[in-house]
Design an enzyme around this catalytic site. Structure first.
Site, PDB file in Angstrom:
ATOM      1  N   ARG A   1       9.320  58.341  78.193  1.00 40.92           N
ATOM      2  CA  ARG A   1       8.511  59.439  77.677  1.00 40.92           C
ATOM      3  C   ARG A   1       9.000  60.801  78.173  1.00 40.92           C
ATOM      4  O   ARG A   1       8.776  61.819  77.549  1.00 40.92           O
ATOM      5  CB  ARG A   1       7.040  59.222  78.066  1.00 40.92           C
ATOM      6  CG  ARG A   1       6.394  58.107  77.288  1.00 40.92           C
ATOM      7  CD  ARG A   1       5.048  57.701  77.877  1.00 40.92           C
ATOM      8  NE  ARG A   1       5.196  56.857  79.070  1.00 40.92           N
ATOM      9  CZ  ARG A   1       4.177  56.349  79.758  1.00 40.92           C
ATOM     10  NH1 ARG A   1       2.940  56.615  79.409  1.00 40.92           N
ATOM     11  NH2 ARG A   1       4.392  55.586  80.817  1.00 40.92           N
TER      12      ARG A   1
ATOM     13  N   GLY B   1       8.277  46.212  85.222  1.00 42.94           N
ATOM     14  CA  GLY B   1       6.872  46.548  85.388  1.00 42.94           C
ATOM     15  C   GLY B   1       6.492  46.760  86.849  1.00 42.94           C
ATOM     16  O   GLY B   1       7.273  46.452  87.760  1.00 42.94           O
TER      17      GLY B   1
ATOM     18  N   ASN C   1      16.638 102.214 102.979  1.00 43.05           N
ATOM     19  CA  ASN C   1      16.129 102.500 101.648  1.00 43.05           C
ATOM     20  C   ASN C   1      17.215 102.216 100.631  1.00 43.05           C
ATOM     21  O   ASN C   1      18.304 102.792 100.712  1.00 43.05           O
ATOM     22  CB  ASN C   1      15.684 103.963 101.549  1.00 43.05           C
ATOM     23  CG  ASN C   1      14.988 104.226 100.232  1.00 43.05           C
ATOM     24  OD1 ASN C   1      13.785 104.033 100.117  1.00 43.05           O
ATOM     25  ND2 ASN C   1      15.747 104.624  99.223  1.00 43.05           N
TER      26      ASN C   1
HETATM   27  C1  UD1 Z   1       0.324  53.107  85.713  1.00 40.94           C
HETATM   28  C2  UD1 Z   1      -0.796  52.050  85.817  1.00 40.94           C
HETATM   29  C3  UD1 Z   1      -2.057  52.600  85.145  1.00 40.94           C
HETATM   30  C4  UD1 Z   1      -2.434  53.923  85.778  1.00 40.94           C
HETATM   31  C5  UD1 Z   1      -1.268  54.920  85.774  1.00 40.94           C
HETATM   32  C6  UD1 Z   1      -1.612  56.119  86.633  1.00 40.94           C
HETATM   33  C7  UD1 Z   1       0.268  49.841  85.744  1.00 40.94           C
HETATM   34  C8  UD1 Z   1       0.565  48.668  84.890  1.00 40.94           C
HETATM   35  N1  UD1 Z   1      -0.402  50.847  85.151  1.00 40.94           N
HETATM   36  O1  UD1 Z   1       0.591  53.303  84.330  1.00 40.94           O
HETATM   37  O2  UD1 Z   1      -3.116  51.683  85.284  1.00 40.94           O
HETATM   38  O3  UD1 Z   1      -3.557  54.456  85.110  1.00 40.94           O
HETATM   39  O4  UD1 Z   1      -0.091  54.315  86.344  1.00 40.94           O
HETATM   40  O5  UD1 Z   1      -0.607  57.067  86.582  1.00 40.94           O
HETATM   41  O6  UD1 Z   1       0.612  49.836  86.902  1.00 40.94           O
HETATM   42  N2  UD1 Z   1       7.741  51.741  88.050  1.00 40.94           N
HETATM   43  C9  UD1 Z   1       8.702  51.032  88.738  1.00 40.94           C
HETATM   44  N3  UD1 Z   1       9.232  49.917  88.160  1.00 40.94           N
HETATM   45  C10 UD1 Z   1       8.854  49.455  86.953  1.00 40.94           C
HETATM   46  C11 UD1 Z   1       7.851  50.187  86.246  1.00 40.94           C
HETATM   47  C12 UD1 Z   1       7.318  51.323  86.826  1.00 40.94           C
HETATM   48  O7  UD1 Z   1       9.073  51.402  89.844  1.00 40.94           O
HETATM   49  O8  UD1 Z   1       9.382  48.436  86.521  1.00 40.94           O
HETATM   50  C13 UD1 Z   1       7.177  52.961  88.666  1.00 40.94           C
HETATM   51  C14 UD1 Z   1       7.388  54.228  87.854  1.00 40.94           C
HETATM   52  O9  UD1 Z   1       8.566  54.891  88.256  1.00 40.94           O
HETATM   53  C15 UD1 Z   1       6.154  55.048  88.168  1.00 40.94           C
HETATM   54  C16 UD1 Z   1       5.111  53.994  88.510  1.00 40.94           C
HETATM   55  O10 UD1 Z   1       5.793  52.789  88.764  1.00 40.94           O
HETATM   56  O11 UD1 Z   1       6.359  55.884  89.274  1.00 40.94           O
HETATM   57  C17 UD1 Z   1       4.103  53.776  87.382  1.00 40.94           C
HETATM   58  O12 UD1 Z   1       4.796  53.395  86.216  1.00 40.94           O
HETATM   59  P1  UD1 Z   1       4.502  54.070  84.819  1.00 40.94           P
HETATM   60  O13 UD1 Z   1       5.405  53.472  83.819  1.00 40.94           O
HETATM   61  O14 UD1 Z   1       4.483  55.526  84.960  1.00 40.94           O
HETATM   62  O15 UD1 Z   1       3.043  53.484  84.578  1.00 40.94           O
HETATM   63  P2  UD1 Z   1       1.852  54.150  83.777  1.00 40.94           P
HETATM   64  O16 UD1 Z   1       1.979  53.791  82.342  1.00 40.94           O
HETATM   65  O17 UD1 Z   1       1.746  55.561  84.118  1.00 40.94           O
HETATM   66 MG    MG Z   2       2.943  56.919  85.198  1.00 39.35          MG
END
Ligand code: UD1
Ligand code: MG
Length: 404
Positions: free
Chosen positions: A12, A76, A341
């Site tokens: 995104r 994830g 100055n």
């Molecule tokens: C996540 C939460 C959601 C919450 C939101 C708050 C989950 C499934 N969902 O969603 O409930 O409301 O954060 O901001 O956890 N990341 C990894 N490895 C991965 C995937 C993600 O390290 O495989 C890290 C990302 O870099 C990020 C964080 O985990 O810093 C959260 O991942 P992101 O994809 O942003 O999750 P959200 O959709 O924001």
């Molecule tokens: Mg997030």
């Protein structure tokens, strides 16, 4: 202990740069999360990084309290936690889990989360209630108010979409129970990812207690997933930075039209006029008057009672007490003595096309309007440079104004 999730690909954001390195008020997002952990006494932070691991490590160096953990494939948030297993599987105690894309986190909130956590509880999470909960995991509670689980936005029923209590991703887990649960998480959801949020329902299903405390202010709940959210988070952070400065005795005439880096320090009774932009590590003393339309860049040190006016830019320079540059000056890579100055439009020409050179201006010098000081250059105390003069190293030598 803390696990910080920072490996996500961030489709995104549409970026080549690691998401957590995108800057909020001059600092990478991840820096704020690390700071909050340190402020509540976290001894070790396991930061999960992915395909941009080297970029991230480079920025943060080899801090003693950071352990970098690789997640080669982003499957994830639960999978990201699982990548820490070899480091943490034997740890008996509590593990904080936070996301690197949540720069608005505050240490006070983490303190509350830690205080509310009870030893007999498997996990405690801090929640927020938002007017617009779109995009966040929703907190599902039973009729007694006990948490049943978290449902991601994309998996919500239309009824669940109306829930305004959300998961900002601030959790404290019993470490052993956490790792037992994340191993059992399956990617049974719209995105086919292993969700950390599912670990909570699994923990509840095995009869353990999970509590949710509504301890997060709406403004600190924001996770940054897009450029629009990055700018919204920066705005909130900017407000916080200015609030702290104003409380410490700095006048900011028009906060909405002023931008100040998180790393800037500003002394008491300094006045920041509108349209001033302060970027980088900048230190400003007491009783200064900055702007309107001033631009201060990294490495600038202003001592006390300095006056910088319209369209004046200062970079990597130290200006002693009482220096005045009221109109259209550029001061780069210079040391400027007391009460100098600098007239309208006078500048240091610090770059000769190949390298950047230093200018030293002694105390009580007068630099006339439109003067160009070609670096490297040293002007003795009390030097007087007339308006419009172009002063280079040789000129200064001939006139015995200073040494090169
Ligand atoms: C996540 C939460 C959601 C919450 C939101 C708050 C989950 C499934 N969902 O969603 O409930 O409301 O954060 O901001 O956890 N990341 C990894 N490895 C991965 C995937 C993600 O390290 O495989 C890290 C990302 O870099 C990020 C964080 O985990 O810093 C959260 O991942 P992101 O994809 O942003 O999750 P959200 O959709 O924001
Ligand atoms: Mg997030």
């Amino acid at each position: 202990m803390a696990i910080i999730l920072a490996a996500g690909i961030s489709q995104r954001m549409n970026t080549q740069l690691a998401k957590v390195l995108h800057e909020v008020c001059g600092r990478p997002m991840l820096a704020y999360v690390l700071d909050a952990c340190r402020q509540v006494g976290v001894a070790k932070m396991y930061v999960v990084v992915g395909f941009t691991a080297e970029q991230v490590r480079e920025q943060f160096g080899d801090a003693d309290d950071i352990v970098w953990v690789r997640q080669d494939e982003q499957k994830g948030t639960a999978h990201a936690v699982l990548c820490c297993k070899e480091h943490l599987k034997d740890f008996e105690g509590e593990t904080l889990i936070l996301c690197g894309d949540g720069p608005l986190i505050r240490a006070e909130m983490l303190k509350t989360l830690i205080e509310k956590h009870r030893a007999e509880t498997a996990a405690t999470l801090a929640t927020a209630v938002l007017d617009d909960p779109a995009g966040y995991g929703r907190i599902v509670r039973d009729v007694y108010g006990n948490i049943e689980g978290i449902v991601e936005h994309s998996d919500c029923t239309s009824e669940q979409l109306t829930i305004r209590e959300v998961n900002p991703s601030y959790y404290l887990f019993n470490n052993k129970i956490l790792f037992e649960a994340v191993e059992k998480v399956r990617p049974d959801n719209v995105k086919k990812e292993y969700y950390l949020t599912d670990a909570l329902s699994l923990i509840i299903a095995t009869g353990h207690k999970v509590t949710a405390v509504t301890a997060v202010r709406p403004e600190e709940a924001m996770g940054v997933n897009s450029r629009a959210q990055l700018s919204a988070a920066s705005k909130i952070m900017q407000h916080r930075i200015q609030q702290v400065l104003m409380d410490s005795g700095v006048t900011i005439v028009d906060p909405d039209n002023t931008w100040i880096d998180a790393r800037a320090q500003i002394g008491q009774d300094t006045v920041i006029e509108p349209f001033t932009y302060i970027h980088g590590v900048v230190k400003i003393g007491r009783g200064c008057r900055i702007g309107p339309f001033a631009y201060l860049r990294g490495g600038t040190v202003l001592k006390d009672d300095v006056v910088l006016g319209v369209f004046t830019e200062v970079k990597n320079s130290t200006l002693a007490d009482g220096v005045r540059a009221r109109h259209q000056s550029y001061i780069g890579d210079a040391a400027v003595g007391q009460n100098v100055n600098l007239g309208a439009g006078s500048i240091t020409a610090n770059f000769d096309g190949e390298k950047v050179n230093q200018t030293r201006i002694g105390n009580n010098c007068f630099i006339g309007s439109g003067a160009i000081l070609i670096a490297p250059l040293e002007l003795k105390d009390g030097s007087h440079i007339s308006a419009g003069m172009v002063v280079g190293p040789h000129f200064a030598k001939e006139r015995k104004m200073g040494t090169v």
